[in-house]
Design a protein around this motif. Structure first.
Motif, short mmCIF file in Angstrom:
data_model
loop_
_atom_site.label_atom_id
_atom_site.label_comp_id
_atom_site.label_asym_id
_atom_site.label_seq_id
_atom_site.Cartn_x
_atom_site.Cartn_y
_atom_site.Cartn_z
N UNK A 1 28.97 -39.54 -19.89
CA UNK A 1 28.50 -40.53 -20.85
C UNK A 1 28.57 -39.94 -22.26
N UNK A 2 28.25 -40.72 -23.24
CA UNK A 2 28.28 -40.23 -24.62
C UNK A 2 29.59 -40.57 -25.29
N UNK A 3 29.65 -40.21 -26.58
CA UNK A 3 30.85 -40.52 -27.34
C UNK A 3 31.91 -39.44 -27.15
N UNK A 4 33.00 -39.60 -27.84
CA UNK A 4 34.15 -38.71 -27.66
C UNK A 4 33.82 -37.27 -28.05
N UNK A 5 33.12 -37.10 -29.16
CA UNK A 5 32.80 -35.75 -29.62
C UNK A 5 31.83 -35.05 -28.66
N UNK A 6 30.88 -35.80 -28.13
CA UNK A 6 29.92 -35.21 -27.18
C UNK A 6 30.61 -34.79 -25.90
N UNK A 7 31.52 -35.60 -25.42
CA UNK A 7 32.27 -35.23 -24.21
C UNK A 7 33.14 -34.00 -24.45
N UNK A 8 33.74 -33.93 -25.64
CA UNK A 8 34.58 -32.78 -25.97
C UNK A 8 33.75 -31.51 -26.02
N UNK A 9 32.57 -31.56 -26.64
CA UNK A 9 31.70 -30.39 -26.72
C UNK A 9 31.26 -29.94 -25.33
N UNK A 10 30.96 -30.91 -24.47
CA UNK A 10 30.50 -30.58 -23.12
C UNK A 10 31.62 -29.91 -22.31
N UNK A 11 32.83 -30.43 -22.42
CA UNK A 11 33.93 -29.82 -21.68
C UNK A 11 34.24 -28.42 -22.19
N UNK A 12 34.11 -28.21 -23.50
CA UNK A 12 34.32 -26.86 -24.05
C UNK A 12 33.24 -25.91 -23.57
N UNK A 13 32.03 -26.42 -23.46
CA UNK A 13 30.93 -25.59 -22.96
C UNK A 13 31.16 -25.21 -21.49
N UNK A 14 31.64 -26.16 -20.69
CA UNK A 14 31.91 -25.87 -19.29
C UNK A 14 33.06 -24.86 -19.13
N UNK B 1 33.70 -22.37 -20.81
CA UNK B 1 33.26 -21.00 -21.09
C UNK B 1 32.57 -20.35 -19.90
N UNK B 2 32.22 -21.14 -18.88
CA UNK B 2 31.51 -20.59 -17.73
C UNK B 2 32.48 -19.84 -16.82
N UNK B 3 32.03 -18.70 -16.27
CA UNK B 3 32.90 -17.84 -15.49
C UNK B 3 33.31 -18.45 -14.15
N UNK B 4 32.42 -19.26 -13.57
CA UNK B 4 32.71 -19.81 -12.24
C UNK B 4 33.56 -21.09 -12.29
#
Length: 204
Positions: free
Chosen positions: A33-46, A48-51
């Motif tokens: 959910x959320x707008x385009x920028x929020x989805x982009x930030x969330x995918x970038x955050x994911x 960065x996770x090692x797993x």
């Protein structure tokens, strides 16, 4: 299934276990959910996770594909314009060459009393008939050549659809006839400039 990009096999979990043994999920499809920028930030955050090995944003992929198809459409447009220009140049060259090589014949017709419009019709009719025959031969040959070209470009990971609609043939034929009419309009002036006296002068 065969797709435009990539080939895939879909099966149930029970079928997978029958074929390959125990099932272990290695991917997750998530609707964010959320707008385009929020989805982009969330995918970038994911990412960065090692797993997490890879992450793909389908909306970003769609935008990239749109950009790619815009470039392809531009290339196709350029090819169509160049092909149309070539058809016009070929028709014009053939018509002017035909007239220049038949100066004496056309001058004789004028001397015999044919009016300018009759001389125009005499030459232009040939151009229109030859253009029509070219359309009848060119369309099926173009279809065959296009199918061969698509088969050469065909790759296991990419599929090119070669569907042609009837309107495409109508437009192509109409454009060819339109070019022929424009060429005839231009060459009519060349016919008017033929001087029977000069053309019929003996070279000897």
């Amino acid at each position: 299934t065969v797709n435009y990009l990539g080939n895939y096999v879909y099966m149930t979990q029970s079928t997978y276990e029958e074929l390959f043994g125990e099932f272990h999920a290695n991917g997750v499809i998530a609707h964010l959910n959320g707008n385009k920028e929020e989805r982009k930030e969330f995918t970038e955050e994911l990412s960065m996770k090692e797993n997490i090995l890879t992450i793909m944003d389908t909306s970003a992929v769609g935008e990239n594909m749109d950009d790619a198809f815009r470039i392809i459409n531009l290339v196709v447009t350029i090819v169509i314009v160049m092909a149309a220009s070539l058809a016009f140049v070929v028709l014009f060259t053939l018509s002017t060459t035909n007239i220049s090589e038949r100066d004496r014949e056309l001058a004789t017709i004028k001397v015999l009393g044919f009016y300018d419009k009759e001389v125009h019709l005499y030459v232009n009719k040939e151009t229109l008939i030859l253009t029509f025959l070219g359309i009848l031969l060119g369309m099926p040959l173009g279809k065959i050549f296009g199918a061969w070209l698509i088969s050469v470009l065909d790759m296991p990971s990419m599929y090119f659809a070669d569907t042609l609609f009837p309107i495409s043939y109508v437009i192509a034929g109409a454009m060819a006839m339109l070019f022929a009419l424009i060429v005839n309009f231009i060459t009519d002036r060349l016919l008017d400039r033929i001087n029977p006296v000069e053309a019929l002068k003996s070279i000897e």
